[in-house]
Design a protein around this motif. Structure first.
Motif, PDB file in Angstrom:
ATOM      1  N   PRO A  75       0.853  -1.194   0.000  1.00  0.00           N
ATOM      2  CA  PRO A  75       0.000   0.000   0.000  1.00  0.00           C
ATOM      3  C   PRO A  75       0.889   1.246   0.000  1.00  0.00           C
ATOM      4  N   VAL A 126      -4.728   4.346   7.136  1.00  0.00           N
ATOM      5  CA  VAL A 126      -4.366   3.434   8.226  1.00  0.00           C
ATOM      6  C   VAL A 126      -3.141   4.016   8.940  1.00  0.00           C
ATOM      7  N   GLN A 183      -0.711   4.600   5.897  1.00  0.00           N
ATOM      8  CA  GLN A 183      -0.886   3.806   4.678  1.00  0.00           C
ATOM      9  C   GLN A 183      -2.253   4.022   4.078  1.00  0.00           C
ATOM     10  N   ASP A 214      -6.504 -11.717   4.538  1.00  0.00           N
ATOM     11  CA  ASP A 214      -5.074 -11.498   4.260  1.00  0.00           C
ATOM     12  C   ASP A 214      -4.495 -12.850   3.870  1.00  0.00           C
ATOM     13  N   ASP A 264       2.103 -11.069   5.392  1.00  0.00           N
ATOM     14  CA  ASP A 264       0.684 -10.755   5.213  1.00  0.00           C
ATOM     15  C   ASP A 264       0.530  -9.980   3.918  1.00  0.00           C
ATOM     16  N   ASN A 273       6.549 -10.748   9.143  1.00  0.00           N
ATOM     17  CA  ASN A 273       6.767 -10.995  10.580  1.00  0.00           C
ATOM     18  C   ASN A 273       7.851 -12.037  10.762  1.00  0.00           C
TER      19      ASN A 273
HETATM   20  N1  ATP Z   1      -3.025  -0.545   4.637  1.00  0.00           N
HETATM   21  C1  ATP Z   1      -3.921  -1.381   5.134  1.00  0.00           C
HETATM   22  N2  ATP Z   1      -5.156  -1.474   4.582  1.00  0.00           N
HETATM   23  C2  ATP Z   1      -6.085  -2.316   5.098  1.00  0.00           C
HETATM   24  N3  ATP Z   1      -5.879  -3.117   6.146  1.00  0.00           N
HETATM   25  C3  ATP Z   1      -4.664  -3.066   6.722  1.00  0.00           C
HETATM   26  C4  ATP Z   1      -3.627  -2.208   6.260  1.00  0.00           C
HETATM   27  N4  ATP Z   1      -2.551  -2.364   7.025  1.00  0.00           N
HETATM   28  C5  ATP Z   1      -2.872  -3.296   7.956  1.00  0.00           C
HETATM   29  N5  ATP Z   1      -4.143  -3.723   7.770  1.00  0.00           N
HETATM   30  C6  ATP Z   1      -4.811  -4.754   8.567  1.00  0.00           C
HETATM   31  O1  ATP Z   1      -4.606  -4.509   9.941  1.00  0.00           O
HETATM   32  C7  ATP Z   1      -4.214  -5.689  10.623  1.00  0.00           C
HETATM   33  C8  ATP Z   1      -2.907  -5.496  11.338  1.00  0.00           C
HETATM   34  O2  ATP Z   1      -1.954  -4.933  10.475  1.00  0.00           O
HETATM   35  P1  ATP Z   1      -0.391  -5.196  10.538  1.00  0.00           P
HETATM   36  O3  ATP Z   1      -0.156  -6.594  10.120  1.00  0.00           O
HETATM   37  O4  ATP Z   1       0.283  -4.139   9.764  1.00  0.00           O
HETATM   38  O5  ATP Z   1      -0.071  -4.965  12.099  1.00  0.00           O
HETATM   39  P2  ATP Z   1       0.393  -5.958  13.249  1.00  0.00           P
HETATM   40  O6  ATP Z   1      -0.030  -5.338  14.521  1.00  0.00           O
HETATM   41  O7  ATP Z   1       1.813  -6.269  13.052  1.00  0.00           O
HETATM   42  O8  ATP Z   1      -0.473  -7.247  12.986  1.00  0.00           O
HETATM   43  P3  ATP Z   1      -0.180  -8.774  13.275  1.00  0.00           P
HETATM   44  O9  ATP Z   1       0.824  -8.895  14.364  1.00  0.00           O
HETATM   45  O10 ATP Z   1      -1.547  -9.258  13.670  1.00  0.00           O
HETATM   46  O11 ATP Z   1       0.273  -9.356  11.972  1.00  0.00           O
HETATM   47  C9  ATP Z   1      -4.162  -6.800   9.583  1.00  0.00           C
HETATM   48  O12 ATP Z   1      -5.325  -7.578   9.709  1.00  0.00           O
HETATM   49  C10 ATP Z   1      -4.149  -6.086   8.267  1.00  0.00           C
HETATM   50  O13 ATP Z   1      -4.849  -6.757   7.259  1.00  0.00           O
END
Ligand code: ATP
Lengths: 229, 288
Positions: free
Chosen positions: B106, B132, B170, B178, B247, B261
């Motif tokens: 994104p 986001v 983002q 995902d 993801d 991750n």
């Molecule tokens: N740009 C985006 N647009 C839509 N959804 C998003 C976006 N960025 C993140 N998300 C959603 O938000 C959630 C968490 O995002 P991200 O993976 O970046 O953070 P995280 O806290 O590291 O998550 P995790 O540890 O659960 O993987 C995910 O379900 C993802 O699909």
């Protein structure tokens, strides 16, 4: 070499600008605080992403700031260290008096001196956030000093050889060191960020000028111009 | 070989995570290796092992990083290695890596608190709303928020900037799931769909005040598209050769990677439901 600093006026770039640009040259990152999630850390991380040499690297920062990593690295490189133990809760026989350092994500300036066996379990419990994080215990055998290390120089003359060696091994431009001086010499116990007001910025300033002068001379040499004086 | 598995008490709370850990142990033992769970009070004993597998939550500021770095320095094989922990735990660093290596993702930018009209206009033009907002240290979606308009953006970002000096912004990409692609040594290890629960927009969403996780649907690693596979390999190679979970959103304009991750979740009956050999492959990577 590009000098990036939030603290030093004569640097080439500040971290906020630096993070938004691609990096092509080696980087000297000058900051009094390189802690994880702080600007000082991000500058090094950004340089590493672009594959250039950076002082200090992120691994070097973590090696210096996380107490067990500091001590193990110091030992491997022949520096004197105490017989430290890493505990999550009070266990076994513990020698007193002792210096305690927190090994958790939040605490800075964490040194505690404990002289009494009665107080020790409570202190370990508190510093470990109830056994959630380790605490590093170092026997107290000498006089405890806090010194500021700046590019290998020390704010304390007695420890100048020691800080020189520290900088050679750890490559951290500015930090605060907790050491003990006893009959065996200078023992390294801890490293943490210096506070801005604790740093002798004249030393930093001189260092920056020295680097800039060298850089200028090199650029002249590259262009075939002999430097006079 | 003697493998240490670094865990914390919480790793044994969920029965499917506990079963997965026991599966790793029995797999290693059936392959002729010793496999011992070690906790943070045994960090200094790590040199007595040949390999380290970390299952406790990793972050440069927690005990897992210390054990990982010590193990690396003693010459053990390590999953997750310190470099991968430092890289994957931080969204600002990931943003940098994505930009530098042209990873399809994104549109995103860093935000340090410039609320001037010009900066906000710029953000609206490049990212649009909803936007986001993520702190560098988010995990399990805990510090990932969506702002639908400028007012919400200012409120949420100001609040987040109290704890960090940089945020990642983002463009919002809508999807019903995902892709989660597990990578090991730059090869696809498993794949699944992490579904977004109804009424939410994240895999773990707060719906009517309750945390709700979407379903996990395992998909054979051989069936995922070449484009998805290649995108994941390319990003994985930018970080290292460890065990990663990527993801990815599938959009009309192609795949967009959300994150990589280290220390990806592996729960019995979820990630391993179709490709059953993932424990064996991970143990193999630790001992060879
Ligand atoms: N740009 C985006 N647009 C839509 N959804 C998003 C976006 N960025 C993140 N998300 C959603 O938000 C959630 C968490 O995002 P991200 O993976 O970046 O953070 P995280 O806290 O590291 O998550 P995790 O540890 O659960 O993987 C995910 O379900 C993802 O699909």
């Amino acid at each position: 070499m590009i000098i990036v600093s939030e603290d030093e006026d004569d640097s080439d770039s500040n971290p906020f600008l630096f993070l938004r640009q691609p990096v092509h040259d080696s980087i000297l990152n000058i900051n009094h605080d390189y802690r994880y999630l702080r600007m000082g850390y991000y500058v090094s991380a950004h340089a590493e992403t672009f594959g250039v040499d950076v002082t200090p690297s992120c691994a070097e920062i973590m090696d210096a700031y996380r107490n067990p990593l500091l001590i193990e690295k110091a030992r491997r490189n022949g520096m004197l260290t105490g017989d430290y133990r890493l505990l999550v809760s009070p266990q076994g026989e513990l020698r007193l008096p002792v210096l305690l350092f927190a090994v958790n994500p939040f605490t800075n300036n964490s040194m505690k001196v404990v002289n009494s066996g009665e107080k020790l379990p409570g202190m370990i419990k508190k510093m470990s956030y109830d056994a959630r994080f380790p605490v590093s215990l170092h026997p107290l055998t000498g006089e405890v000093l806090e010194i500021i290390q700046i590019f290998g120089e020390s704010t304390n003359e007695e420890t100048s050889e020691f800080t020189k060696k520290f900088f050679e091994i750890f490559n951290i431009p500015i930090c605060k060191l907790v050491v003990q001086i006893d009959d065996d010499g200078i023992i390294l116990n801890h490293c943490e960020p210096a506070m801005k007001k604790e740093v002798d910025w004249d030393i930093v300033h001189d260092k920056v000028h020295e680097i800039k002068k060298k850089r200028y001379e090199n650029s002249l040499l590259c262009r075939g111009i002999q430097f006079q004086g | 070989m003697k493998i240490a598995c670094f865990v914390e008490a919480y790793n044994f709370k969920d029965s499917s995570e506990r079963s997965a850990l026991l599966r790793f142990k029995s797999t290693a033992e059936s392959m002729g290796h010793a496999f011992e769970f070690i906790f943070k009070d045994k960090i200094s004993k790590i040199q007595n092992y040949d390999a380290l597998f970390i299952r406790a939550v990793t972050d440069p500021s927690n005990s897992a990083y210390i054990v990982s770095r010590l193990a690396e320095q003693y010459g053990l094989r390590v999953i997750d290695d310190p470099h991968s922990i430092r890289t994957c735990s931080n969204k600002v660093i990931l943003h940098d890596i994505f930009m530098k290596n042209n990873i399809p993702a994104p549109k995103s930018s860093l935000f340090t608190g410039d609320y001037s009209g010009e900066a906000l206009d710029d953000m609206r033009k490049t990212l649009g709303f909803p936007v986001v907002i993520k702190t560098p240290y988010t995990r399990f979606s805990s510090h990932v928020e969506k702002a639908n308009n400028e007012e919400e953006f200012i409120k949420i970002s100001r609040h987040m900037l109290r704890k960090t000096r940089v945020l990642v912004l983002q463009e919002y990409i809508h999807s019903n799931f995902d892709w989660r692609v597990g990578m090991l040594r730059n090869e696809v290890l498993y794949s699944c769909k992490y579904c977004i629960p109804e009424g939410g927009w994240k895999v773990k969403s707060k719906i009517n005040g309750r945390n709700v996780w979407g379903d996990t649907i395992a998909v054979s690693r051989d069936s995922i598209s070449t484009e998805l596979k290649e995108t994941c390999i390319r990003l994985s190679e930018c970080v290292g050769d460890g065990l990663y979970g990527l993801d990815v959103k599938e959009t009309d304009g192609g795949y967009k990677v959300i994150e990589i991750n280290d220390n990806p979740s592996i729960y019995e009956g979820y990630e391993d439901a179709v490709d059953k050999d993932i424990h064996e492959r991970i143990i193999n990577a630790l001992v060879s």
